[in-house]
Motif scaffolding. Sequence first.
Motif, short mmCIF file in Angstrom:
data_model
loop_
_atom_site.label_atom_id
_atom_site.label_comp_id
_atom_site.label_asym_id
_atom_site.label_seq_id
_atom_site.Cartn_x
_atom_site.Cartn_y
_atom_site.Cartn_z
N PHE A 51 -23.38 -33.02 -57.62
CA PHE A 51 -23.92 -34.08 -56.77
C PHE A 51 -22.83 -34.45 -55.77
O PHE A 51 -21.84 -35.07 -56.12
N THR A 52 -23.02 -33.99 -54.53
CA THR A 52 -22.01 -34.25 -53.50
C THR A 52 -22.49 -35.37 -52.59
O THR A 52 -23.65 -35.35 -52.16
N VAL A 53 -21.63 -36.32 -52.31
CA VAL A 53 -22.00 -37.38 -51.38
C VAL A 53 -21.18 -37.23 -50.11
O VAL A 53 -19.96 -37.12 -50.17
N LEU A 54 -21.89 -37.17 -48.97
CA LEU A 54 -21.21 -37.22 -47.68
C LEU A 54 -21.21 -38.67 -47.25
O LEU A 54 -22.27 -39.26 -47.08
N VAL A 55 -20.04 -39.24 -47.07
CA VAL A 55 -19.99 -40.65 -46.71
C VAL A 55 -19.11 -40.82 -45.48
O VAL A 55 -18.16 -40.06 -45.27
N GLY A 56 -19.46 -41.80 -44.66
CA GLY A 56 -18.69 -42.06 -43.45
C GLY A 56 -19.43 -43.08 -42.63
O GLY A 56 -20.61 -43.33 -42.87
N PRO A 57 -18.77 -43.66 -41.65
CA PRO A 57 -19.42 -44.68 -40.83
C PRO A 57 -20.56 -44.09 -40.02
O PRO A 57 -20.63 -42.88 -39.83
N SER A 58 -21.46 -44.93 -39.54
CA SER A 58 -22.60 -44.49 -38.74
C SER A 58 -22.14 -43.68 -37.54
O SER A 58 -21.17 -44.04 -36.90
N GLY A 59 -22.85 -42.60 -37.27
CA GLY A 59 -22.55 -41.80 -36.08
C GLY A 59 -21.44 -40.79 -36.28
O GLY A 59 -21.01 -40.15 -35.33
N CYS A 60 -20.99 -40.60 -37.53
CA CYS A 60 -19.86 -39.69 -37.73
C CYS A 60 -20.32 -38.26 -37.93
O CYS A 60 -19.50 -37.35 -38.04
N GLY A 61 -21.63 -38.01 -37.98
CA GLY A 61 -22.11 -36.64 -38.06
C GLY A 61 -22.62 -36.23 -39.43
O GLY A 61 -22.85 -35.05 -39.68
N LYS A 62 -22.86 -37.19 -40.31
CA LYS A 62 -23.37 -36.86 -41.64
C LYS A 62 -24.76 -36.26 -41.56
O LYS A 62 -25.03 -35.19 -42.11
N SER A 63 -25.66 -36.98 -40.88
CA SER A 63 -27.04 -36.48 -40.77
C SER A 63 -27.07 -35.12 -40.11
O SER A 63 -27.81 -34.23 -40.52
N THR A 64 -26.27 -34.98 -39.07
CA THR A 64 -26.23 -33.70 -38.37
C THR A 64 -25.85 -32.58 -39.33
O THR A 64 -26.48 -31.52 -39.35
N THR A 65 -24.83 -32.82 -40.15
CA THR A 65 -24.41 -31.82 -41.12
C THR A 65 -25.56 -31.46 -42.06
O THR A 65 -25.85 -30.28 -42.30
N LEU A 66 -26.25 -32.49 -42.55
CA LEU A 66 -27.34 -32.28 -43.49
C LEU A 66 -28.50 -31.53 -42.82
O LEU A 66 -29.10 -30.63 -43.40
N ARG A 67 -28.77 -31.92 -41.57
CA ARG A 67 -29.89 -31.30 -40.86
C ARG A 67 -29.60 -29.85 -40.50
O ARG A 67 -30.50 -29.03 -40.46
N ILE A 68 -28.34 -29.55 -40.25
CA ILE A 68 -27.97 -28.16 -40.02
C ILE A 68 -28.20 -27.36 -41.30
O ILE A 68 -28.76 -26.26 -41.28
N LEU A 69 -27.81 -27.96 -42.41
CA LEU A 69 -28.00 -27.29 -43.70
C LEU A 69 -29.49 -27.07 -43.96
O LEU A 69 -29.90 -26.04 -44.48
N ALA A 70 -30.31 -28.04 -43.56
CA ALA A 70 -31.75 -27.95 -43.80
C ALA A 70 -32.43 -27.02 -42.80
O ALA A 70 -33.60 -26.69 -42.95
N GLY A 71 -31.72 -26.65 -41.75
CA GLY A 71 -32.35 -25.80 -40.74
C GLY A 71 -33.16 -26.58 -39.73
O GLY A 71 -33.96 -26.02 -38.99
N LEU A 72 -32.97 -27.90 -39.68
CA LEU A 72 -33.68 -28.71 -38.70
C LEU A 72 -32.92 -28.78 -37.38
O LEU A 72 -33.48 -29.15 -36.35
N GLU A 73 -31.64 -28.45 -37.43
CA GLU A 73 -30.84 -28.32 -36.20
C GLU A 73 -30.20 -26.93 -36.26
O GLU A 73 -29.82 -26.48 -37.33
N GLU A 74 -30.07 -26.32 -35.08
CA GLU A 74 -29.36 -25.06 -35.06
C GLU A 74 -27.88 -25.32 -34.97
O GLU A 74 -27.45 -26.29 -34.36
N LEU A 75 -27.08 -24.45 -35.57
CA LEU A 75 -25.65 -24.66 -35.43
C LEU A 75 -25.16 -23.99 -34.16
O LEU A 75 -25.73 -23.01 -33.68
N SER A 76 -24.10 -24.57 -33.57
CA SER A 76 -23.58 -24.02 -32.32
C SER A 76 -22.50 -22.99 -32.58
O SER A 76 -22.05 -22.32 -31.66
N GLY A 77 -22.05 -22.90 -33.83
CA GLY A 77 -21.03 -21.91 -34.15
C GLY A 77 -20.77 -21.91 -35.64
O GLY A 77 -21.14 -22.85 -36.33
N GLY A 78 -20.18 -20.83 -36.15
CA GLY A 78 -19.90 -20.75 -37.57
C GLY A 78 -21.09 -20.25 -38.35
O GLY A 78 -22.06 -19.76 -37.78
N GLU A 79 -21.03 -20.40 -39.68
CA GLU A 79 -22.10 -19.86 -40.51
C GLU A 79 -22.15 -20.64 -41.83
O GLU A 79 -21.14 -21.17 -42.28
N ILE A 80 -23.34 -20.71 -42.40
CA ILE A 80 -23.49 -21.31 -43.72
C ILE A 80 -23.89 -20.21 -44.69
O ILE A 80 -24.73 -19.37 -44.37
#
Lengths: 360, 305
Positions: free
Chosen positions: A31-60
Amino acid sequence: MPTIRFEQVEKSFGAVRVLPPLDLTLDDGEFTVLVGPSGCGKSTTLRILAGLEELSGGEIYFDEKPISNLASKERDLAMVFQDYALYPHMNIAKNMSFALRLKKTPAAEIETKVKRVADMLNIGHLLDRKPAELSGGQRQRVAMGRALVRDASTFLFDEPLSNLDAKLRGKMRTELAEMRDTLDKNMVYVTHDQIEAMTLGDRIVVMSEGVIQQQGTPEQLFKEPANKFVAGFIGSPTMNFLDAELVSEKSKLWARGDGFNLPLSKEMTATLKGYSKKEVTLGVRPSSFSTDTKAGAPIELRLVVSEYLGAQSTLVTKCGEAEVLVEHESSSPVRTGGTLKFGVRTEELMVFDKETERRL
Amino acid sequence: MTTASKLNRLTPYFFLAPAVLLLIVALLYPIGYMIYASFLDWRPSQYISEAEFVGFRNYINLWNDEAFRESFGVTLKFAAVVVTLEMALGVGLALLLDRNLRGMAALRTIFILPMMIAPIVVGLMWRYMYHPTVGIFNRTLKNWGLEPIPWLSDGTWSFIAVVIADVWQWTPFIFILSLAALQSLPQSALEAAELDGASGWQKIWHIKLPLMMPVLIVALLLRLIDAFKVLEVVLVMTNGGPGLSTEILSLRIFRTAQEFQELGVAAAMSNYLLILLMLLTTIMFVYNKAVENRAARLRAAAQET
Ligand SMILES: Nc1ncnc2c1ncn2[C@@H]1O[C@H](COP(=O)(O)OP(=O)(O)O)[C@@H](O)[C@H]1O
Ligand SMILES: [Mg+2]
């Protein structure tokens, strides 16, 4: 359940770079928790993992298999959204069974699965209602239920409790903690609330402005924060930061500043040998102050306000010009406006580099 | 309550009364006039007071009139065909263009242009395009070495021709309403469906269309009401012909009054149409009310839990 690995994952929206290259490994069954202040990119990270956003570089990678070209539905993930994202036109049973129905699961099997999960979440009596007919807490459970029915390998949660009132949030937090122990699944949980992170995470990943500041168990983050950001983010009330100068005297290092002069522990004196005469930031947890002046190094603080919280109070005080929060037993009363004497448990002090903000 | 404060409460009504009365008269007088006229045998050369009162004779005659019934049938067929095509094309286009690609905004603007043109102009434009020799269609066919199509001189073709013109003009209406509906859909529900494993078609079928339904039903009813009243395009393009193949009701009403000078009969026809339209309008209001009530009920239920 796969081990999930982010390798140099980047994300930009137009010219705005949200995630600089990011490396992160999520272990199997954790159970991993991503924590950080609003706007720090947590949702973006999660959405990239979910495939709801495309990544601009790198690989999962899922178990060493690259997945950035797979559509969301091919990744075997279930997600609980912050606004629950229920299907407004379907009743609760239909909401929960949508994925199974798409997969042409036999009706009898769907019914058993939905019923089992609904009973587990205490929403069994709501199955033929529409989402609009439910309270916020109930909708939250349905969203959770819809993900659980799926039996996916990995569960993603994006601030699932942030739209609930404080009391309900506490209750759901406890239930989630229970669920975490009964389900053997990968869970990735995003929140800006450090208390949620501390209670739920096997491992916590602290992010700030798209950069991972530190990863570790709740205890590691609290006791050995890597830098000033983590130290200030984890723990409530938040850590006090005071400008100080390190001075060598009587074979010890002393942190000296406006209104205080505190000796550092033997180990710290040893590690900080080279920092004599340097300007640093001293970190003192509000819980490091004791009314028993013999329990540690003496310090005098001017009381400004006492915030009564029940058994505990938070004292807002001044040390010189700096504000200092002190956690205090309400049973020993204090007088506003006066000066108070405390003992500081010096083994709990932390010293941060003034420039790099790293803990020394 | 004192008399003074009672009077105070009534004051707004005193000021509003004349305006409201005027409005009611202005709205209802012409309609009342038409209803009254439908019971008369009335020629344009007569004062309305000189016309003979014939009771329901106009209505009964029309009911038994083969040509009127055919015209009614053409109208129903026309409305059904154009609205079906417009709904299918409009919704389809909206689904296709509901994405944020570059140039989409411009494309959308182009798609709604036909709606902005006066129907009479649309009729003229299409009449020239359907011209048997110099029209673009037949000229193109000829260039390809194909037989020309008797666009406006054959019953079936002329019906198709007016249908095409109407679909060309009014598909954009469905398109913009559908697009607005699509863009106000809850995005996260669509993302949830994506993760639940829905394909593009399944998302359209199971999520988008059901959620757009309230808007689509209203759009459908508005278009139906309008399609029953269409006049100019048909008047200009075919004038109802050949034969009665495109003689929609409003055109027949127009000609009954204008050419045959039977004002009472024309009024009675209008009232048949009015009844049909009122029925559709009522359905629309009842439907809207039902949607509203449902939303209110759901909100109330959520409050209780
Ligand atoms: N679709 C988007 N377009 C442009 N900027 C975005 C988009 N989504 C997120 N951002 C920006 O990316 C940053 C990180 O957002 P997010 O991942 O939602 O943060 P968090 O979930 O940690 O609060 C924010 O500054 C936000 O404004
Ligand atoms: Mg977020």
